[in-house]
Design an enzyme around this catalytic site. Structure first.
Site, mmCIF file in Angstrom:
data_model
loop_
_atom_site.group_PDB
_atom_site.id
_atom_site.type_symbol
_atom_site.label_atom_id
_atom_site.label_comp_id
_atom_site.label_asym_id
_atom_site.label_seq_id
_atom_site.Cartn_x
_atom_site.Cartn_y
_atom_site.Cartn_z
ATOM 1 N N GLY A 184 -16.331 1.322 -4.504
ATOM 2 C CA GLY A 184 -16.990 2.769 -4.477
ATOM 3 C C GLY A 184 -18.544 2.558 -5.077
ATOM 4 N N ALA A 194 -17.510 -2.801 -2.865
ATOM 5 C CA ALA A 194 -16.820 -2.926 -3.791
ATOM 6 C C ALA A 194 -16.771 -1.604 -4.687
ATOM 7 C CB ALA A 194 -18.908 -2.858 -4.940
ATOM 8 N N TYR A 243 0.799 -1.060 0.301
ATOM 9 C CA TYR A 243 -0.131 0.002 -0.188
ATOM 10 C C TYR A 243 0.813 1.091 0.434
ATOM 11 C CZ TYR A 243 -4.619 -2.736 1.094
ATOM 12 O OH TYR A 243 -4.897 -4.082 1.098
ATOM 13 N N LEU A 288 -21.084 0.443 -4.276
ATOM 14 C CA LEU A 288 -22.623 0.704 -3.959
ATOM 15 C C LEU A 288 -23.213 1.397 -2.508
ATOM 16 C CD1 LEU A 288 -22.414 -3.283 -2.330
ATOM 17 C CD2 LEU A 288 -23.853 -1.779 -4.491
ATOM 18 N N THR A 289 -22.495 2.626 -2.920
ATOM 19 C CA THR A 289 -22.206 4.164 -2.597
ATOM 20 C C THR A 289 -23.255 5.581 -3.000
ATOM 21 O OG1 THR A 289 -20.337 4.866 -3.371
ATOM 22 C CG2 THR A 289 -20.066 3.493 -1.332
ATOM 23 N N PRO A 309 -15.878 -3.642 0.770
ATOM 24 C CA PRO A 309 -17.319 -4.209 0.610
ATOM 25 C C PRO A 309 -18.322 -3.398 0.171
ATOM 26 C CG PRO A 309 -16.128 -3.404 2.656
ATOM 27 C CD PRO A 309 -15.228 -4.072 1.567
#
Length: 348
Positions: free
Chosen positions: A217, A215, A71, A219-220, A213
Site C-alpha cells: 500500500g 509495497a 490466508y 505505492l498508492t 507489487p
C-alpha cells in the site's frame, strides 16, 4: 504470444500487452488478484464489496486469483464467489501449501481441503508457500498431486535462485514442470532483479508472480502514505508520482506496470470495485525505457514486507502515534530481523 517456456535469453519481455502462457494456463492479462484479505474484515469490506472487486476484475479480463492456506477465509470466499457470480467459474485458482506449519505428509490432505473450500476438483496451480521442508519429499508430493490430476500446474513461493534450481531439477526428474515462483517484488523490493532471480526464472521458463507489487500500500494514493518517513521510500514515491502525473495514471497503476515491464505477473490486492478498476488501469500500455530508468534509479532492494516497519503499518492499516513511533519501529525492526533469521520466510 509469449510463453513462459521461452527463456528469452534471460531478458525481460517487450510484448507485455500480449497474453502469457504459464504451463497449461493462458493469461489474457498479465495480472492477477491477491486475495489474502478476502473475508478477513467483513465490517470494513463486506462480501458485496469483495464480490464487486471480483466482478470488476473479471470484466477487465483478469481471471487469476491467488490465495493460500494461511490466508484463513480467502479460499472459502473464492469458493462462494465462483459459485454465485455469473462467469465466476472462469477464474483460475492458484493456492499455496503452508510448508511452515504443515509437515510434507500433509500436502495432499491439505490440498484436498483446499479443493473442497474452493469448490473445484482440480487447482490451476499449487505452490509450496515457503522454502521450508525436505526438497525431495516436497517434489515427490507435488508430483503425486500433479500426476493424480489434483493440480494442473505446480510451483514454489519465496524461493531464491539456488533453491529454485534445485526444485526445478527434482520436479523435472519426475516429469513435472515447475511453472511458478511467487515472490515479493516491487519498486521498494527490487532484490529479485538485482540478485539475478528474475533472470534465473526466465532461463528456467518459470513464471514470476509478484506479491505486494504496491509495497503493501505504500505505492498508492491512500491517505496513510502521507505518514511515510523512510527516506528511500519517500524518494521512490516522489518519482513514482512524477511519472504518474506525466502519464495521466495513478501511482499504483505505474507501480504495477513497472512490475509487468520487468516480466512478472503482479497480483495486487483488491477488495472494492474501485480498487480493482484502478489496478486494471495498469494494463494495455507500457512504460517507456526512459520512465523505467527513472523508476529504477530510485528503486530499493531491501524495503519489502520484512524490511520495513512502515510496510507493516500500511499493511495492517494501523499507525502508532507519532511520539511512540520511533520506539515501536525499533522494536518491530528487531522482531522482523529475528523472524528473517529464524524462519524460512524468504530465500535471498
Amino acid at each position: 504470444m509469449a510463453s513462459s517456456s521461452d527463456p528469452m535469453l534471460g531478458q525481460a519481455p517487450t510484448n507485455v500487452c500480449e497474453p502469457l502462457i504459464c504451463g497449461t494456463l493462458t493469461l489474457q492479462q498479465r495480472m492477477g488478484v491477491g486475495t489474502n484479505k478476502w473475508g478477513t474484515d467483513p465490517q470494513k469490506f463486506s462480501h458485496n464489496d469483495i464480490r464487486a472487486a471480483f466482478e470488476a476484475s473479471l470484466a477487465a479480463g483478469i481471471t487469476l486469483l491467488n490465495t493460500a492456506q494461511v490466508y484463513g477465509t480467502s479460499e472459502d470466499c473464492i469458493g462462494i464467489l465462483r459459485r454465485d457470480v455469473p462467469g465466476g467459474e472462469s477464474a483460475l485458482l492458484v493456492s499455496k501449501f503452508n510448508a511452515l506449519s504443515t509437515g510434507v505428509g500433509g500436502l495432499i490432505p491439505s490440498l484436498r481441503d483446499t479443493l473442497r473450500k474452493c469448490g473445484v476438483s482440480t487447482l490451476d496451480g499449487f505452490l509450496v508457500h515457503f522454502p521450508s521442508g525436505d526438497p525431495k519429499l516436497l517434489a515427490e508430493k507435488l508430483a503425486e498431486a500433479y500426476h493424480e490430476g489434483l493440480v494442473r500446474n505446480v510451483g514454489v513461493s519465496n524461493y531464491g535462485p539456488e533453491k529454485l534450481r534445485e526444485m526445478h531439477e527434482l520436479l523435472k526428474a519426475r516429469n513435472v514442470p515447475l511453472v511458478f515462483n511467487e515472490i515479493e517484488f516491487s519498486i521498494l523490493r527490487r532484490l529479485p532483479e538485482s540478485n539475478g532471480l528474475l533472470r534465473t526464472c526466465r532461463q528456467l521458463g518459470v513464471t514470476v508472480l509478484a506479491w505486494a507489487p504496491l509495497a503493501s500500500g505504500r505505492l498508492t494514493s491512500k491517505p496513510s502514505v502521507s505518514q511515510l518517513s523512510e527516506a528511500t521510500t519517500v524518494a521512490a514515491l516522489q518519482e513514482l508520482r512524477a511519472v504518474a502525473k506525466d502519464r495521466g495514471k495513478t501511482p499504483a497503476q505505474v507501480a504495477i506496470n513497472w512490475c509487468i515491464c520487468k516480466g512478472t505477473v503482479p497480483i495486487p490486492g483488491a477488495r472494492t470495485r474501485e480498487q480493482a478498476e484502478e489496478n486494471a488501469g495498469a494494463l494495455g500500455w507500457r512504460l517507456t525505457d526512459e520512465e523505467l530508468a527513472r523508476l529504477d534509479a530510485v528503486a530499493v532492494d531491501h524495503c519489502g514486507m520484512y524490511g520495513s516497519p512502515e510496510a507493516i503499518y500500511t499493511f495492517m492499516g494501523f499507525w502508532p502515534p507519532r511520539f511512540l513511533r520511533p520506539l515501536v519501529s525499533a522494536v518491530l525492526s528487531c522482531i522482523l530481523g529475528c523472524a528473517k533469521r529464524l524462519l524460512p520466510l524468504q530465500e535471498r
